[in-house]
Design a protein around this motif. Structure first.
Motif, PDB file in Angstrom:
ATOM      1  N   ASP A 157      37.386  58.319  44.118  1.00 16.34           N
ATOM      2  CA  ASP A 157      38.409  57.301  44.417  1.00 16.34           C
ATOM      3  C   ASP A 157      38.684  57.563  45.934  1.00 16.34           C
ATOM      4  N   VAL A 158      39.028  58.990  47.056  1.00 12.78           N
ATOM      5  CA  VAL A 158      39.623  58.882  48.102  1.00 12.78           C
ATOM      6  C   VAL A 158      38.138  58.599  48.879  1.00 12.78           C
ATOM      7  N   ILE A 159      36.993  58.522  48.357  1.00 12.36           N
ATOM      8  CA  ILE A 159      35.681  57.640  49.235  1.00 12.36           C
ATOM      9  C   ILE A 159      35.966  56.613  49.217  1.00 12.36           C
ATOM     10  N   GLU A 160      35.615  56.167  48.396  1.00 16.63           N
ATOM     11  CA  GLU A 160      35.871  54.654  47.863  1.00 16.63           C
ATOM     12  C   GLU A 160      36.566  54.543  48.903  1.00 16.63           C
ATOM     13  N   ARG A 188      36.587  51.577  52.586  1.00 14.40           N
ATOM     14  CA  ARG A 188      37.136  49.914  53.117  1.00 14.40           C
ATOM     15  C   ARG A 188      37.496  50.290  54.809  1.00 14.40           C
ATOM     16  N   LEU A 189      38.442  51.543  54.591  1.00 20.00           N
ATOM     17  CA  LEU A 189      38.932  51.800  55.999  1.00 20.00           C
ATOM     18  C   LEU A 189      38.192  51.432  57.188  1.00 20.00           C
ATOM     19  N   VAL A 190      37.088  52.680  57.371  1.00 24.91           N
ATOM     20  CA  VAL A 190      36.317  52.458  58.516  1.00 24.91           C
ATOM     21  C   VAL A 190      34.465  52.401  57.939  1.00 24.91           C
ATOM     22  N   ASP A 191      34.236  51.794  59.473  1.00 24.69           N
ATOM     23  CA  ASP A 191      32.567  51.487  59.215  1.00 24.69           C
ATOM     24  C   ASP A 191      32.221  52.166  58.641  1.00 24.69           C
ATOM     25  N   ALA A 250      27.223  51.388  50.503  1.00 27.88           N
ATOM     26  CA  ALA A 250      26.083  51.184  51.799  1.00 27.88           C
ATOM     27  C   ALA A 250      26.860  52.100  53.281  1.00 27.88           C
ATOM     28  N   ASN A 251      27.727  52.111  53.398  1.00 30.12           N
ATOM     29  CA  ASN A 251      28.749  52.859  54.655  1.00 30.12           C
ATOM     30  C   ASN A 251      28.888  54.297  54.528  1.00 30.12           C
TER      31      ASN A 251
END
Length: 144
Positions: free
Chosen positions: A1-4, A8-11, A44-45
């Motif tokens: 959850d936190v990783i996902e 979305r917050l960082v490149d 992907a990131n």
């Protein structure tokens, strides 16, 4: 959850895995890395790396500036705040951001999952499929 959500917050997100001498790990570092890589493969990131030593040294080596940490409940905040403050004293250029865990997972901990699995409880809704498969090896009580 936190990783996902972090993805979305960082490149780019690098999930760092290390040994914690204060914990008894069920899986080796390489097993943990493999499970995590499979769990985040669709992002992907995101990549997963194992490291030894200080977190700030790992972050510097990556050329990163932010550490994102998940917090489940207020009980996590004290120790996370202490770690963030210590890291900031070691390198003021590295920021720590706290992300609140989704309420569906706010009660979870690795020790709770291990105990539930050891007692024959169904952990399928609590862990990603790659982790469930590793727990299920030799454990017929896990529903798949």
């Amino acid at each position: 959850d936190v990783i996902e959500r972090a993805s979305r917050l960082v490149d780019q997100v690098v999930v760092g895995i290390t040994r914690n001498s204060g914990k008894q790990h069920r899986f080796s570092l390489s097993e943990r890395q493999a499970m995590l890589q499979e769990s985040v493969a669709r992002l992907a990131n995101v990549r997963v790396e194992v490291f030894d030593g200080l977190l700030v040294d790992f972050v510097r080596r990556l050329g990163a500036q932010v550490v994102i940490r998940g917090i489940r409940a207020t009980s996590d905040f004290d120790s996370e705040f202490q770690m963030a403050t210590t890291n900031r004293s070691l390198d003021p250029a590295i920021e720590t951001l706290f992300v609140m865990t989704d309420t569906r997972y706010s009660f979870l901990s690795s020790s709770l999952v291990r105990e539930l699995a050891a007692l024959g409880g169904d952990i399928s809704a609590l862990v990603p499929p790659p982790v469930l498969r590793h727990f299920a090896l030799g454990a017929p009580w896990v529903r798949q």
